[in-house]
Design an enzyme around this catalytic site. Structure first.
Site, mmCIF file in Angstrom:
data_model
loop_
_atom_site.group_PDB
_atom_site.id
_atom_site.type_symbol
_atom_site.label_atom_id
_atom_site.label_comp_id
_atom_site.label_asym_id
_atom_site.label_seq_id
_atom_site.Cartn_x
_atom_site.Cartn_y
_atom_site.Cartn_z
ATOM 1 N N THR A 38 0.834 -1.206 0.000
ATOM 2 C CA THR A 38 0.000 0.000 0.000
ATOM 3 C C THR A 38 0.873 1.262 0.000
ATOM 4 O O THR A 38 0.410 2.320 -0.381
ATOM 5 C CB THR A 38 -0.916 0.033 1.239
ATOM 6 O OG1 THR A 38 -0.123 -0.298 2.388
ATOM 7 C CG2 THR A 38 -2.052 -0.963 1.114
ATOM 8 N N ASP A 39 2.143 1.130 0.425
ATOM 9 C CA ASP A 39 2.954 2.357 0.578
ATOM 10 C C ASP A 39 3.154 3.087 -0.744
ATOM 11 O O ASP A 39 2.939 4.294 -0.823
ATOM 12 C CB ASP A 39 4.282 2.089 1.320
ATOM 13 C CG ASP A 39 5.222 1.103 0.630
ATOM 14 O OD1 ASP A 39 4.800 0.417 -0.325
ATOM 15 O OD2 ASP A 39 6.390 1.027 1.073
ATOM 16 N N GLY A 124 17.487 -9.934 4.739
ATOM 17 C CA GLY A 124 16.723 -10.506 3.638
ATOM 18 C C GLY A 124 15.500 -11.314 4.062
ATOM 19 O O GLY A 124 14.972 -12.105 3.295
ATOM 20 N N SER A 129 16.491 -5.122 7.408
ATOM 21 C CA SER A 129 17.855 -4.827 7.851
ATOM 22 C C SER A 129 18.384 -3.629 7.068
ATOM 23 O O SER A 129 19.238 -2.891 7.566
ATOM 24 C CB SER A 129 18.755 -6.040 7.633
ATOM 25 O OG SER A 129 18.922 -6.317 6.263
ATOM 26 N N GLU A 162 18.539 4.327 -0.768
ATOM 27 C CA GLU A 162 18.160 2.996 -1.253
ATOM 28 C C GLU A 162 17.679 3.053 -2.711
ATOM 29 O O GLU A 162 18.017 2.202 -3.519
ATOM 30 C CB GLU A 162 17.077 2.397 -0.341
ATOM 31 C CG GLU A 162 16.838 0.936 -0.620
ATOM 32 C CD GLU A 162 16.325 0.150 0.592
ATOM 33 O OE1 GLU A 162 16.399 0.656 1.731
ATOM 34 O OE2 GLU A 162 15.857 -0.974 0.374
ATOM 35 N N ASP A 174 9.669 1.527 5.702
ATOM 36 C CA ASP A 174 10.664 0.884 6.551
ATOM 37 C C ASP A 174 11.459 1.903 7.361
ATOM 38 O O ASP A 174 11.690 1.741 8.553
ATOM 39 C CB ASP A 174 11.630 0.052 5.698
ATOM 40 C CG ASP A 174 10.908 -1.028 4.928
ATOM 41 O OD1 ASP A 174 9.705 -1.233 5.162
ATOM 42 O OD2 ASP A 174 11.549 -1.664 4.068
HETATM 43 P P1 ADP Z 1 15.890 -6.718 4.191
HETATM 44 O O1 ADP Z 1 15.840 -5.227 4.293
HETATM 45 O O2 ADP Z 1 14.552 -7.342 4.072
HETATM 46 O O3 ADP Z 1 16.699 -7.347 5.280
HETATM 47 P P2 ADP Z 1 17.267 -6.047 1.760
HETATM 48 O O4 ADP Z 1 17.640 -6.844 0.585
HETATM 49 O O5 ADP Z 1 16.404 -4.862 1.569
HETATM 50 O O6 ADP Z 1 16.642 -7.062 2.821
HETATM 51 O O7 ADP Z 1 18.585 -5.514 2.481
HETATM 52 C C1 ADP Z 1 19.601 -6.416 2.856
HETATM 53 C C2 ADP Z 1 20.968 -5.874 2.470
HETATM 54 O O8 ADP Z 1 21.311 -4.772 3.336
HETATM 55 C C3 ADP Z 1 22.087 -6.866 2.676
HETATM 56 O O9 ADP Z 1 22.224 -7.696 1.547
HETATM 57 C C4 ADP Z 1 23.297 -5.956 2.867
HETATM 58 O O10 ADP Z 1 23.766 -5.486 1.607
HETATM 59 C C5 ADP Z 1 22.699 -4.784 3.598
HETATM 60 N N1 ADP Z 1 22.862 -4.893 5.055
HETATM 61 C C6 ADP Z 1 21.897 -4.921 5.988
HETATM 62 N N2 ADP Z 1 22.420 -4.976 7.232
HETATM 63 C C7 ADP Z 1 23.757 -4.971 7.085
HETATM 64 C C8 ADP Z 1 24.890 -5.014 7.995
HETATM 65 N N3 ADP Z 1 24.718 -5.040 9.316
HETATM 66 N N4 ADP Z 1 26.124 -5.007 7.464
HETATM 67 C C9 ADP Z 1 26.303 -4.957 6.143
HETATM 68 N N5 ADP Z 1 25.299 -4.910 5.248
HETATM 69 C C10 ADP Z 1 24.050 -4.923 5.702
HETATM 70 MG MG MG Z 2 15.016 -3.945 2.818
#
Ligand code: ADP
Ligand code: MG
Length: 384
Positions: A38-39, A124, A129, A162, A174
């Site tokens: 929805t965002d 992921g 993250s 991003e 997020d």
């Molecule tokens: P999600 O946000 O669902 O976890 P994303 O694909 O959007 O998945 O983001 C994950 C990516 O963010 C990782 O592949 C990495 O490149 C980066 N990332 C996230 N946390 C870290 C971390 N603590 N150290 C290094 N890279 C990170």
């Molecule tokens: Mg993400």
């Protein structure tokens, strides 16, 4: 789970760069309680920040060099801050360096820095993250560079990093959840006005918890699915003559059905009914608390499974087992095609649920899931 903390970030900083960081800032991952896809339709979402955080230990440097490192890798990436662009950075460092770039674009004074991150947000799994990383770096550099931006501006900085430096076309949910999280509250966000409001979840009072069932199926495999859903939404908006699907109500659906291609109509129906479910969830949480929202969570899952078609067998299985194990509501969360589902469940039933999901996944030949509880935690903050 990794035991990332302020201390481990400071220690990691010391071992990579030497010395004590000027400060450690942290930002949480998030779970979306309801409001999926929805965002980017300028609709409503209801995520909450979770008790899994990314810690960024940072010091300014006298020169203009940025050095970034993470506990995930031995690599230290080094670049002049002024040289950051989508041509010069890639991989994980595009997130923190992209944030520096976006702050510079917004008029900040660039100065070199050393940065080390440690995190216990699963990567992921749809717990963002990426936003935890962006937001921890954004509040750190905002303070160290004296940029003076508010949290809502920092959310846009993370999104810009991003979108433009990492190259992922994601919305603002997020980062907003990660920056605006409040303990025991969800963050109700209107993605059109960007107005946000903390909504009490009332889980503890009702001895409820939210359990994440991570299928460990990576959502990265089908990036095209996200783009094609966005395209269907844009095409529905165009055909209906509205700026975004936010402007279509449940009452409009009957008419819309006559005008749209059947598949596009199903995509539309998900977005329109999902917006209505978010508003109803907020209303029920304010009025009666979380016991009342179970049906909405399940309806949201069914809509994603049948109309938006972004679920997978593992997610459907997790939701079915959760309901069978006594959850009052359950749904896949995040963009879909893998990632995690959540269950709203009485604390006493969590061991049974954990066991049942593991068994059912095994019987059906799926990879083993990871099941854990999350609580609604505070947003990005300085730790030391
Ligand atoms: P999600 O946000 O669902 O976890 P994303 O694909 O959007 O998945 O983001 C994950 C990516 O963010 C990782 O592949 C990495 O490149 C980066 N990332 C996230 N946390 C870290 C971390 N603590 N150290 C290094 N890279 C990170
Ligand atoms: Mg993400």
């Amino acid at each position: 789970m990794s035991v990332a903390s302020t201390q481990t970030a400071a220690e990691g900083f010391k071992s990579r760069f030497g010395g004590v960081p000027e400060g450690v800032w942290s930002a949480p991952g998030r779970v979306n309680l309801i409001g999926e896809h929805t965002d980017y339709n300028e609709g409503f979402v209801l995520p909450f920040a979770i008790d899994r955080r990314t810690f960024a230990a940072v010091s300014l440097r006298a020169d203009s060099i940025a050095r970034v490192a993470s506990s995930f890798t031995e690599q230290v990436i080094e670049i002049s801050v002024a040289d950051v662009s989508n041509q010069t950075v890639s991989g994980w460092s595009a997130y923190p360096l992209g944030v520096a770039w976006a702050l510079i674009q917004a008029g900040s004074n660039a100065q070199g820095f050393d940065l080390f991150v440690d995190s216990n947000v699963p990567v992921g799994s749809g717990l963002s993250s990426s936003a935890a990383l962006e937001s921890s770096v954004a509040i750190a550099l905002n303070e160290l560079w004296g940029a003076g931006l508010h949290k809502s501006q920092l959310a846009k900085i993370g999104q810009r990093a991003e979108n433009e430096i990492v190259g992922a076309p994601t919305g603002i949910m997020d980062q907003t959840a990660s920056l605006f999280g409040v303990t025991d509250h969800a963050v109700f966000l209107d993605c059109r006005t960007l107005h946000s409001e903390a909504i009490a979840l009332g889980l503890k009072q009702n001895s409820l918890e939210i359990v994440v069932m991570d299928t460990n199926v990576s959502h990265r495999l089908v990036d095209g699915g996200y783009a094609s859903r966005r395209a269907a939404c844009e095409s529905a908006a165009r055909d209906l003559g509205v700026t975004s699907l936010r402007d279509v109500s449940v009452e409009d659906l009957e008419d819309a059905k006559l005008k749209l291609d059947p598949l596009v109509f199903k995509r539309l129906r998900h977005v329109v009914t999902e917006n209505a479910r978010v508003l109803e969830t907020v209303k029920l949480l304010k009025k009666g608390g979380p016991l009342a929202i179970g049906g909405l969570l399940l309806a949201s899952h069914e809509s994603m499974r049948d109309d938006f078609e972004i679920s997978v067998d593992e997610l459907d299985c997790a939701v079915e087992v959760a309901i069978r194990s006594g959850a009052i509501g359950s749904r896949m969360t995040g963009g879909g095609f893998g990632g995690a589902a959540i269950a709203l469940i009485d604390s006493s039933k969590i061991p049974e649920l954990t066991d049942a999901v593991a068994k059912e996944f095994d019987t059906r030949g799926f990879i083993a899931p990871t099941v854990f509880s999350v609580s609604a935690d505070a947003g990005a903050r300085r730790e030391i």
